[in-house]
Design a protein around this motif. Structure first.
Motif, short mmCIF file in Angstrom:
data_model
loop_
_atom_site.label_atom_id
_atom_site.label_comp_id
_atom_site.label_asym_id
_atom_site.label_seq_id
_atom_site.Cartn_x
_atom_site.Cartn_y
_atom_site.Cartn_z
N ARG A 95 -72.49 52.56 44.57
CA ARG A 95 -72.30 53.54 43.83
C ARG A 95 -71.97 52.70 41.94
NH1 ARG A 95 -69.46 57.18 45.36
NH2 ARG A 95 -71.30 58.52 46.46
N GLY A 147 -74.12 50.25 41.23
CA GLY A 147 -75.28 50.39 40.47
C GLY A 147 -77.14 49.80 42.20
N GLN A 174 -76.70 52.01 48.66
CA GLN A 174 -76.12 53.37 49.09
C GLN A 174 -76.34 54.16 50.10
OE1 GLN A 174 -75.76 54.64 45.34
NE2 GLN A 174 -74.08 57.10 45.90
N GLY A 175 -78.05 53.74 50.03
CA GLY A 175 -79.00 55.54 50.56
C GLY A 175 -79.03 54.95 52.33
N SER A 204 -78.45 51.79 44.40
CA SER A 204 -78.62 52.82 44.69
C SER A 204 -79.51 52.57 46.54
CB SER A 204 -79.96 53.80 44.14
OG SER A 204 -80.65 52.61 43.35
N HIS A 205 -80.29 51.94 46.10
CA HIS A 205 -80.83 51.76 47.71
C HIS A 205 -80.07 51.19 48.98
CE1 HIS A 205 -83.95 50.14 50.48
NE2 HIS A 205 -82.85 49.16 50.64
#
Length: 108
Positions: free
Chosen positions: A89, A92, A97-98, A94-95
């Motif tokens: 996070r 930055g 992180q998901g 996000s992939h």
């Protein structure tokens, strides 16, 4: 577990450049491929520690979490994955992180 020729090659390159994150990650993946998840986790924890202050190596968190799950060390896996979600996070990603959030939810 048996050491492979590839592990020896990577370790020789790491002797010249111990802070090379890509090489360290590759060594961890070689351990995972050979079925030695314990060694994989050790190398990934070292990689995480070495890169934490500068540019975190985000994939190391996911792979460490997955290896810890395979070792049935779920509490440790969740800790690493939570750290990884926070790091991803912050940078930055996000992939990643998901992916880590999904794994975390599936094992906790």
């Amino acid at each position: 577990m048996a050491r492979t020729a590839r592990m020896e090659q990577i370790e020789a390159m790491l002797a010249d450049d111990p802070d090379d994150a890509f090489l360290r990650y590759g060594l961890a993946m070689e351990h995972a491929s050979s079925g030695d998840d314990g060694a994989c986790v050790e190398v990934l924890r070292d990689l995480i520690a070495r890169t934490a202050a500068a540019t975190p190596y985000v994939p190391a968190y996911l792979q460490a979490g997955q290896a810890l799950v395979r070792l049935d060390r779920i509490t440790e896996a969740c800790d690493v994955l939570r750290q990884g979600v926070d790091v991803a996070r912050r940078v930055g990603d996000s992939h990643a992180q998901g992916e880590m959030q999904g794994l975390l939810e599936s094992v906790s």
